[in-house]
Design a protein around this motif. Sequence first.
Motif, PDB file in Angstrom:
ATOM      1  N   VAL A   2      -0.951  -7.347   3.308  1.00 16.06           N
ATOM      2  CA  VAL A   2      -1.016  -5.987   2.735  1.00 16.06           C
ATOM      3  C   VAL A   2      -0.095  -5.262   3.821  1.00 16.06           C
ATOM      4  O   VAL A   2      -0.410  -5.442   4.951  1.00 16.06           O
ATOM      5  CB  VAL A   2      -2.460  -5.639   2.640  1.00 16.06           C
ATOM      6  CG1 VAL A   2      -2.283  -3.996   2.225  1.00 16.06           C
ATOM      7  CG2 VAL A   2      -3.325  -6.264   1.625  1.00 16.06           C
ATOM      8  N   THR A  31      -6.485  -1.112  -2.715  1.00 13.27           N
ATOM      9  CA  THR A  31      -5.792  -1.970  -1.859  1.00 13.27           C
ATOM     10  C   THR A  31      -6.717  -3.160  -1.458  1.00 13.27           C
ATOM     11  O   THR A  31      -6.368  -4.410  -1.338  1.00 13.27           O
ATOM     12  CB  THR A  31      -5.179  -1.536  -0.700  1.00 13.27           C
ATOM     13  OG1 THR A  31      -4.150  -0.405  -1.183  1.00 13.27           O
ATOM     14  CG2 THR A  31      -4.205  -2.613   0.124  1.00 13.27           C
ATOM     15  N   GLU A  32      -7.850  -2.661  -1.016  1.00 11.22           N
ATOM     16  CA  GLU A  32      -8.691  -3.794  -0.375  1.00 11.22           C
ATOM     17  C   GLU A  32      -9.385  -5.002  -1.289  1.00 11.22           C
ATOM     18  O   GLU A  32      -9.228  -5.812  -1.380  1.00 11.22           O
ATOM     19  CB  GLU A  32      -9.827  -3.136   0.649  1.00 11.22           C
ATOM     20  CG  GLU A  32     -10.810  -4.369   1.244  1.00 11.22           C
ATOM     21  CD  GLU A  32      -9.970  -5.380   2.070  1.00 11.22           C
ATOM     22  OE1 GLU A  32     -10.577  -6.219   2.027  1.00 11.22           O
ATOM     23  OE2 GLU A  32      -8.952  -5.170   2.734  1.00 11.22           O
ATOM     24  N   ASP A  52       0.805  -1.284   0.019  1.00 10.91           N
ATOM     25  CA  ASP A  52      -0.232   0.124   0.006  1.00 10.91           C
ATOM     26  C   ASP A  52       1.037   1.222  -0.069  1.00 10.91           C
ATOM     27  O   ASP A  52       1.226   1.538   1.011  1.00 10.91           O
ATOM     28  CB  ASP A  52      -0.825  -0.152   1.241  1.00 10.91           C
ATOM     29  CG  ASP A  52      -1.768   1.247   1.239  1.00 10.91           C
ATOM     30  OD1 ASP A  52      -1.760   1.916   0.333  1.00 10.91           O
ATOM     31  OD2 ASP A  52      -2.521   1.356   2.234  1.00 10.91           O
ATOM     32  N   ASP A  97       1.190  -1.297   5.028  1.00  8.49           N
ATOM     33  CA  ASP A  97       1.052  -0.132   4.725  1.00  8.49           C
ATOM     34  C   ASP A  97       2.401   0.717   4.452  1.00  8.49           C
ATOM     35  O   ASP A  97       3.121   0.755   5.457  1.00  8.49           O
ATOM     36  CB  ASP A  97       0.086   0.562   5.679  1.00  8.49           C
ATOM     37  CG  ASP A  97      -0.070   2.117   5.667  1.00  8.49           C
ATOM     38  OD1 ASP A  97       0.404   2.622   4.542  1.00  8.49           O
ATOM     39  OD2 ASP A  97      -0.948   2.570   6.541  1.00  8.49           O
ATOM     40  N   GLU A 107      -8.212   3.390  -2.526  1.00  4.71           N
ATOM     41  CA  GLU A 107      -9.289   2.248  -2.529  1.00  4.71           C
ATOM     42  C   GLU A 107      -8.886   0.922  -3.052  1.00  4.71           C
ATOM     43  O   GLU A 107      -9.636  -0.030  -3.009  1.00  4.71           O
ATOM     44  CB  GLU A 107     -10.959   2.871  -2.966  1.00  4.71           C
ATOM     45  CG  GLU A 107     -11.325   3.928  -2.138  1.00  4.71           C
ATOM     46  CD  GLU A 107     -12.615   4.509  -2.575  1.00  4.71           C
ATOM     47  OE1 GLU A 107     -12.811   4.005  -3.642  1.00  4.71           O
ATOM     48  OE2 GLU A 107     -13.152   5.295  -1.656  1.00  4.71           O
ATOM     49  N   ARG A 139      -6.854  -7.074  -2.362  1.00  4.32           N
ATOM     50  CA  ARG A 139      -6.492  -8.266  -1.510  1.00  4.32           C
ATOM     51  C   ARG A 139      -7.598  -9.294  -1.750  1.00  4.32           C
ATOM     52  O   ARG A 139      -7.284 -10.434  -1.522  1.00  4.32           O
ATOM     53  CB  ARG A 139      -6.486  -7.797  -0.132  1.00  4.32           C
ATOM     54  CG  ARG A 139      -6.335  -8.874   1.176  1.00  4.32           C
ATOM     55  CD  ARG A 139      -6.415  -8.145   2.493  1.00  4.32           C
ATOM     56  NE  ARG A 139      -8.046  -8.051   2.759  1.00  4.32           N
ATOM     57  CZ  ARG A 139      -8.683  -9.074   3.161  1.00  4.32           C
ATOM     58  NH1 ARG A 139      -8.090 -10.372   3.295  1.00  4.32           N
ATOM     59  NH2 ARG A 139     -10.141  -8.853   3.382  1.00  4.32           N
ATOM     60  N   GLU A 140      -8.905  -8.796  -1.624  1.00  3.98           N
ATOM     61  CA  GLU A 140     -10.213  -9.677  -2.123  1.00  3.98           C
ATOM     62  C   GLU A 140      -9.971 -10.747  -3.152  1.00  3.98           C
ATOM     63  O   GLU A 140     -10.165 -11.656  -3.341  1.00  3.98           O
ATOM     64  CB  GLU A 140     -11.199  -8.987  -1.960  1.00  3.98           C
ATOM     65  CG  GLU A 140     -11.553  -8.182  -0.412  1.00  3.98           C
ATOM     66  CD  GLU A 140     -12.813  -7.366  -0.617  1.00  3.98           C
ATOM     67  OE1 GLU A 140     -13.344  -7.381  -1.744  1.00  3.98           O
ATOM     68  OE2 GLU A 140     -13.373  -6.899   0.627  1.00  3.98           O
TER      69      GLU A 140
END
Length: 407
Positions: free
Chosen positions: A63, A46-47, A39, A65, A44, A50-51
Motif C-alpha cells: 500500500v 484501503t486496509e 491509497d 499513500d 477505510e 490489503r487484508e
Amino acid sequence: MAENIRKIVLAYSGGLDTSIILKWLQETYRAEVIAFIADIGQGEETEPAREKALATGASQAIVKDLKREFVRDFVFPAMRANAIYEGGYLLGTSVARPLIAKAQMDVYRDTAADAVSHGATGKGNDQVRFELTCMAIDPNVRIIAPWRDPKWTLNSREKMIAYAQKHAIPVPVSKAKPYSSDRNLLHISFEGGILEDPWAEAPEDMFVLSVDPREAPDKPTYVEVAFEEGWPVAVDGDRLPPEALLARLNELGGANGVGRVDIVENRFVGMKSRGVYETPGGTILYAAHRAVESITMDREVMLQRDQLSPKVAQLIYNGFWYSPEMEALMAFMDKSQENVTGVARLRLYKGHCMVVGRRAEKSLFDPRICTFEEDEGAYDQSDATGFIRLNALRLRVRNNAGFFKGV
C-alpha cells in the motif's frame, strides 16, 4: 510468454474485477502475484483491501499513500486548466490512473517483477490509461490485461460474482446491486446494473458522498476558498495541505448535496457509456477557481486557455497524461495562472454551488472604470466612437462591395 512470467504486480483495489483477477492470474499463469494498492483517498477501503489481497493469495500487498501527490500533482493541475470532459465530467477516475500506473511501475521495478496487470475491461478507457502510462515509463514492459486475454472466460458481472462465490472471495457487489464503482479523494463513480439503461434514474441508496439535495439543510452554507497562483491553499481562512483541503470541501459539498452528475459520455474506444458521479469538493473548487480567474486573468489569456481546456480534458480522459502535447499545454496553463491569486465565496444550497463573491489584492476589476455612476474621468466614453467605427470598417467595406445580402 507465460513461461517467462513468474512475478506479476497487479493494480489492486479490492473491487469486483481485481478481486477476481488476483486469483485468476495465479491459476492461469502459475505466478506470484503482488497486489499494489494505491491509497488515493479511499479511506477505510484501503486496509480491508490489503487484508483481502493477502487472504486471496497475494504474496505481498503493498500500500502506498499517494493522497497528497494525487491532489497536488494531478487534481489541482487539471482544475487549473479548467479541464472538464464533455462539459460535465470532472475526470475523477481519469486523472487518478496515471498516478496509480506510475506508482505501480515503481513497485514493478523495486520487486524485479516480470509483468504488470490491471483489472480494466477491453471496453473501457482505463485499459488505455494504465497501459499508455506504463509504456511511457518503460517501453518494454509486459502487460497482462485479463479481459483481453483469450484464456479469460469471465466476461460478465454475473459470471464474475459466481467465480467469487466459488472461491469464497468477498466482493462489494451482488446480483441485486452489480455496480462497478471507483472512489478516491476527488469523487466516486458508478457504472453498470440499472445504470446501463440511460432512461432509468439512479437509485438514491446508491450515493455515498452526498446527501439527497432534496433532503439537504434548509439553511445555505457559505464557504471561502483562497488561491495563490491558481493553487488552492485555504478554506475559510485555514491553510491546509492539498489532501486535507479537498477533504474539507468534500464534507461541505456532500452535506449540501453538491456535485452529483449523471452523464452519457463518449469513451475513447468509440462507444457511449453512462456514468453517475459524485464530486462534491471538486465542484466547489472548479467554481471557486473560475471566480478568482474572472477578476485576475486577462481576457485574451482566458480565451486561449478556454480554447485549450477541452483538449487537456480529452488528453486526461484518453490517458495521455505523460505525452509531449500534455507537457506543452500544461506549460501554458502554468503561465496563465501566475496572477490568479485571490478568494472566492460560494453559497452551497440543496445541490447548488453558486459563486456570490470574489476578491483579489491585485484585481483587473476596476470599479472606477466600470461604474455606472460618475467615474471622475477614469473612462472617456467618447473613446468608444472610434473603437466602434474601426471595428465596423470591414463590415462597411463588405456592404459597399455588394457582398452583404441584407436582412
